[in-house]
Motif scaffolding. Sequence first.
Motif, PDB file in Angstrom:
ATOM      1  N   VAL A  12      64.908  21.386   9.374  1.00 15.31           N
ATOM      2  CA  VAL A  12      65.112  22.424   8.364  1.00 15.31           C
ATOM      3  C   VAL A  12      63.882  23.318   8.262  1.00 15.31           C
ATOM      4  O   VAL A  12      63.984  24.553   8.244  1.00 15.31           O
ATOM      5  CB  VAL A  12      65.445  21.801   7.003  1.00 15.31           C
ATOM      6  N   GLN A  13      62.683  22.703   8.207  1.00 19.41           N
ATOM      7  CA  GLN A  13      61.445  23.491   8.159  1.00 19.41           C
ATOM      8  C   GLN A  13      61.296  24.348   9.416  1.00 19.41           C
ATOM      9  O   GLN A  13      60.846  25.496   9.346  1.00 19.41           O
ATOM     10  CB  GLN A  13      60.244  22.562   8.024  1.00 19.41           C
ATOM     11  N   ALA A  14      61.691  23.789  10.554  1.00 20.43           N
ATOM     12  CA  ALA A  14      61.563  24.524  11.811  1.00 20.43           C
ATOM     13  C   ALA A  14      62.410  25.789  11.801  1.00 20.43           C
ATOM     14  O   ALA A  14      61.944  26.866  12.188  1.00 20.43           O
ATOM     15  CB  ALA A  14      61.968  23.623  12.985  1.00 20.43           C
ATOM     16  N   PHE A  15      63.652  25.684  11.344  1.00 17.40           N
ATOM     17  CA  PHE A  15      64.519  26.859  11.358  1.00 17.40           C
ATOM     18  C   PHE A  15      64.176  27.826  10.235  1.00 17.40           C
ATOM     19  O   PHE A  15      64.458  29.021  10.341  1.00 17.40           O
ATOM     20  CB  PHE A  15      65.975  26.433  11.336  1.00 17.40           C
ATOM     21  N   ASP A  16      63.546  27.331   9.171  1.00 18.19           N
ATOM     22  CA  ASP A  16      63.014  28.249   8.160  1.00 18.19           C
ATOM     23  C   ASP A  16      61.929  29.136   8.759  1.00 18.19           C
ATOM     24  O   ASP A  16      61.700  30.259   8.299  1.00 18.19           O
ATOM     25  CB  ASP A  16      62.439  27.469   6.972  1.00 18.19           C
ATOM     26  N   LEU A  17      61.250  28.620   9.781  1.00 18.13           N
ATOM     27  CA  LEU A  17      60.203  29.380  10.473  1.00 18.13           C
ATOM     28  C   LEU A  17      60.758  30.184  11.654  1.00 18.13           C
ATOM     29  O   LEU A  17      60.003  30.649  12.498  1.00 18.13           O
ATOM     30  CB  LEU A  17      59.113  28.419  10.966  1.00 18.13           C
TER      31      LEU A  17
END
Length: 253
Positions: free
Chosen positions: A98-103
Motif C-alpha cells: 500500500v505504501q509503495a503504490f501511494d508513492l
Amino acid sequence: MLRALAVDDERPTLEELVYLLNADPRVGTAEGASDATEALRRINRALESGPDGPDAIDVVFLDIQMPGLDGLDLARLLTGFARPPLVVFVTAHEDFAVQAFDLKAVDYVLKPVRRERLAEAVRRAAERRGTAAVPAPRIPVHEPDPDHVTVELGGVTRFVPVDEITHVEAQGDYARLHTDRGSHLVRIPLSTLEERWRARGFVRIHRRHLVALRHIGELRLDAGSVSVLVGTEELQVSRRHARELRDLLMRRP
C-alpha cells in the motif's frame, strides 16, 4: 531501451537481479548499487546528465529493507525531483504494498524474483516510458484455475481454494485474500475478482471489500449504518450496496 538501476544490500540478490535485467531485450543497460545512499548519488548524477545523457536512469528496481536509508525513504526523496526515474519495488515482504503504490510505484515484485515476474515489471516500466514497442520475452500463458488462486511467498507457491476465501480487501493494484488461516496478497484488481467470482457467491459490499456470502455470520444494523460479521472481523457495508446485500442474504439457502 530502458536504462535500469538495481538497488539491494545483499550482493547475491543484487547480482542476480542485474543479470536478469540485462537479459531482457527491453533493457539497454542495468547497473547495481548496494545501498540507498549509493543509489541516490547515482541518481543525482543521472539527473545532472539529463534524460538523454550517458548516465541517465529510466527505472530503479529497489529493495525496501536496507540498513540506513531504506527503499521507501529513497522513493519518497525521488518524488521531490523534477524528473525522477520510475520505481519498481523488489522485496521479500508483502506488507509494504500500500505504501509503495501511494508513492506511485510501477510495480511490486516479491522475492525470490522469478524471470517471468520481473519481465512483467519491465513491461510495465517500458509502457510508462513509452518504449513498449520492443518485443517482450516469450513467456507461456496459462489460463487461471477457476477453483484456486496462485499466491507466492518466500519462494513457496501455494494454491488457495476459492471456497476458503472469506473476503477480499483492495490494496492499490493488489488485493488481499483473507481466509481462516491467514491472508495473501495478489496482483489482481478487486473489480476483476468481483466479476470472476460473482457466480461463486461473492458480493461487493464496499469499494474496498468483496465478501463471500456463505462466510457472513451476521448482518448488523446500528443507527442507520450496516455492517457484516465475517469470522471475527466486522466489515462496513456502504449505503449503495446495503439493499442488494440484504436481499441476497434473505434469499440465501
